[in-house]
Design a protein around this motif. Structure first.
Motif, short mmCIF file in Angstrom:
data_model
loop_
_atom_site.label_atom_id
_atom_site.label_comp_id
_atom_site.label_asym_id
_atom_site.label_seq_id
_atom_site.Cartn_x
_atom_site.Cartn_y
_atom_site.Cartn_z
N MET A 1 0.84 -1.21 0.00
CA MET A 1 0.00 0.00 0.00
C MET A 1 0.87 1.25 0.00
O MET A 1 0.62 2.21 -0.70
N GLU A 2 1.98 1.21 0.75
CA GLU A 2 2.88 2.34 0.83
C GLU A 2 3.57 2.58 -0.50
O GLU A 2 3.75 3.72 -0.92
N THR A 3 3.92 1.43 -1.20
CA THR A 3 4.58 1.56 -2.49
C THR A 3 3.64 2.19 -3.50
O THR A 3 4.03 3.06 -4.29
N THR A 4 2.34 1.78 -3.45
CA THR A 4 1.35 2.34 -4.38
C THR A 4 1.18 3.83 -4.14
O THR A 4 1.12 4.64 -5.07
N THR A 5 1.14 4.21 -2.84
CA THR A 5 0.99 5.63 -2.50
C THR A 5 2.21 6.43 -2.96
O THR A 5 2.08 7.53 -3.51
N THR A 6 3.39 5.83 -2.77
CA THR A 6 4.62 6.50 -3.20
C THR A 6 4.66 6.67 -4.70
O THR A 6 5.02 7.73 -5.22
N ASP A 7 4.28 5.60 -5.43
CA ASP A 7 4.25 5.67 -6.89
C ASP A 7 3.27 6.73 -7.36
O ASP A 7 3.55 7.49 -8.30
N ALA A 8 2.11 6.77 -6.71
CA ALA A 8 1.09 7.75 -7.10
C ALA A 8 1.59 9.17 -6.85
O ALA A 8 1.42 10.07 -7.70
N THR A 13 3.63 14.23 -8.87
CA THR A 13 4.66 15.28 -8.82
C THR A 13 5.29 15.47 -10.20
O THR A 13 5.54 16.61 -10.64
N ALA A 14 5.58 14.34 -10.87
CA ALA A 14 6.16 14.43 -12.21
C ALA A 14 5.21 15.14 -13.17
O ALA A 14 5.63 15.96 -14.01
N GLY A 15 3.91 14.83 -13.03
CA GLY A 15 2.92 15.51 -13.88
C GLY A 15 2.87 17.00 -13.59
O GLY A 15 2.75 17.82 -14.51
N ALA A 16 2.95 17.35 -12.30
CA ALA A 16 2.93 18.77 -11.93
C ALA A 16 4.16 19.49 -12.48
O ALA A 16 4.07 20.63 -12.98
N ILE A 17 5.33 18.81 -12.42
CA ILE A 17 6.55 19.41 -12.97
C ILE A 17 6.41 19.64 -14.47
O ILE A 17 6.82 20.68 -15.00
N ALA A 87 12.54 17.69 -4.27
CA ALA A 87 11.88 16.85 -3.25
C ALA A 87 11.77 15.40 -3.72
O ALA A 87 12.05 14.46 -2.96
N VAL A 88 11.40 15.19 -4.98
CA VAL A 88 11.22 13.83 -5.50
C VAL A 88 12.56 13.12 -5.61
O VAL A 88 12.72 11.97 -5.19
N LEU A 89 13.54 13.80 -6.21
CA LEU A 89 14.83 13.15 -6.44
C LEU A 89 15.62 12.94 -5.15
O LEU A 89 16.46 12.04 -5.08
N THR A 90 15.37 13.75 -4.14
CA THR A 90 16.02 13.54 -2.83
C THR A 90 15.54 12.24 -2.21
O THR A 90 16.30 11.52 -1.56
N ARG A 91 14.24 11.95 -2.40
CA ARG A 91 13.70 10.68 -1.88
C ARG A 91 14.34 9.49 -2.58
O ARG A 91 14.54 8.43 -1.99
#
Length: 431
Positions: A1-8, A13-17, A87-91
């Motif tokens: 569930m956490e992986t799905t949330t992270t992927d979403a 975020t990628a779409g917003a960028i 923020a995304v790439l730091t993760r």
């Protein structure tokens, strides 16, 4: 569930960028198109019914507010996109995410948000400007309060450092823009020199005063109103001019302007009435027109409009004390646009410029600096003097003697001849 949330979250975020990069490209392209678009072409399109072109003309009237709003929008989306990417790439990459985000976003912004949209906008500036005018107008409305605050803040900071700004100044001066385009066109062979000179001459009319082109009073041909009518008639018939000032007692006392046709009509009536003896008692002032006086500071543009409005071609120029300084005609003003005008009645005049074997020019001292510049594409200054002789006297701060040589403004001036205190001819060599 956490992986799905992270992927979403990653894909959101990628779409917003991606959306922010598109907005950044939109702002960059809009700025380029709206500043590079020709207002003349936009006006032509607006006159043909293009609403977009009309909006583009409206929003470009205040360039400072336009550029401020677009830059504000562009900076907001660029900073936000970079922050999200960091923020995304730091993760993903940990501490190396900052460097990766800097490198990746620099490339993406440079290519897709700067170079690509600006290249397209500069290729089709008017069409691009017309299409983006509506959304940019909305952006200006939204950011206008903040842009106004920034504008005052910037002016306040500049004021502290001694820089004064004019809130009503234009970013580009129209006259200089046209002059630059004409000079570029001439250098590329698209515009003829004569066409350039005529257009620039017309543009300069409102910046030049009648005293710069008037015939000085020392060269005015006048008629004494107290002369016998037969002498006046003879002077009119032998003169090359059709209009002559009429004075009484003193040449400063101009009582009228005598037109040759008016005088001849009056004389013709006398002969028709078989009263030729009445010519001796003829009063010339009865057929003279009222003199038209103008101040010497009147601009050529205003005077041309006055001539056309009054349906007259002749005016006497006076100084602030009412003293006669010279005369000017409509033809004098037109010659500043089209060059020298001559007809079959003009007497032959020697050329004011004659080339010499050593590459110099013999120039009449009374020739105007403007005419000399136009003839040879020179750039001698005409702010302090109207004639070439006046320029030499101003720079030398003295009345030179024959044979004296001066060098200034990249030219060598030699006094060839004088007539009393007037410099008659000069030899000019470009250094």
């Amino acid at each position: 569930m956490e992986t799905t949330t992270t992927d979403a979250a990653f894909w959101l975020t990628a779409g917003a960028i991606l959306v922010l990069l598109i907005l950044s490209g939109f702002f960059s392209g809009s700025e380029t198109a709206l500043t590079a678009a020709s207002r003349g072409k936009l006006r032509a399109a607006a006159d043909k019914g293009s609403k977009g072109a009309e909006r583009a003309l409206h929003i470009t009237e205040d360039n400072e507010r336009l550029i401020g709003s677009v830059l504000l929008g562009n900076n907001v989306v660029n900073i936000l996109a970079t922050s999200l990417a960091t923020a995304v790439l730091t993760r993903i990459f940990g501490q190396n995410g900052v460097a990766a985000a800097t490198l990746i976003m620099t490339l993406l912004v440079l290519i897709f948000a700067e170079v690509l949209p600006k290249t397209f906008a500069i290729t089709y500036p008017e069409a691009f400007a017309a299409r983006v005018a509506r959304p940019i107008a909305l952006v200006i409305r939204i950011f206008s309060p903040m842009v106004t605050a920034v504008r005052y803040l910037v002016r306040g900071v500049l004021y502290i450092f001694g820089v004064r700004t004019d809130p009503d100044s234009k970013i580009l001066a129209v006259r200089e823009e046209i002059a630059g385009a004409l000079s570029l066109g001439q250098s590329e062979g698209v515009v003829e020199k004569e066409d350039r000179d005529r257009i620039l001459g017309a543009l300069d009319l409102n910046d030049r005063a009648v005293e710069e082109v008037m015939l000085h009073r020392s060269g005015i041909e006048m008629i004494d109103a107290d002369l016998p009518p037969r002498d006046i008639l003879e002077q009119i018939l032998t003169s090359q001019h059709t209009r002559l000032p009429l004075y009484r007692n003193d040449q400063e006392n101009i009582v009228g302007v005598l037109h040759a046709k008016d005088l001849l009509r009056a004389v013709h009536k006398l002969f028709e009435s078989k009263d030729a003896k009445g010519l001796d008692a003829f009063d010339v002032t009865k057929v003279a027109m009222q003199p038209y006086f103008i101040p010497e500071t009147t601009t050529l543009g205003d005077q041309m409009r006055n001539f056309l409005k009054r349906k007259t071609h002749f005016a006497l120029v006076v100084d602030e004390y009412g003293g006669l300084q010279g005369l000017i005609t409509l033809e004098d003003i037109l010659e500043e646009i089209v060059g020298e005008i001559a007809d079959e009645f003009d007497e032959h005049e020697e050329e004011q410029i004659a080339a010499t074997a050593d590459g110099a020019y013999i120039v009449d001292g009374a020739m105007t600096i403007r005419d000399l510049n136009r003839a040879h594409d020179w750039s001698l200054p005409d702010e302090e003097a109207n004639t070439v002789a006046g320029l030499v006297i101003h720079e030398a701060q003295m009345i030179p003697v024959e044979g004296q040589v001066f060098s200034f403004h990249g030219f060598r001036f030699e006094v060839v001849s004088k007539e009393e205190n007037r410099i008659a001819t000069l030899k000019i060599l470009q250094l």
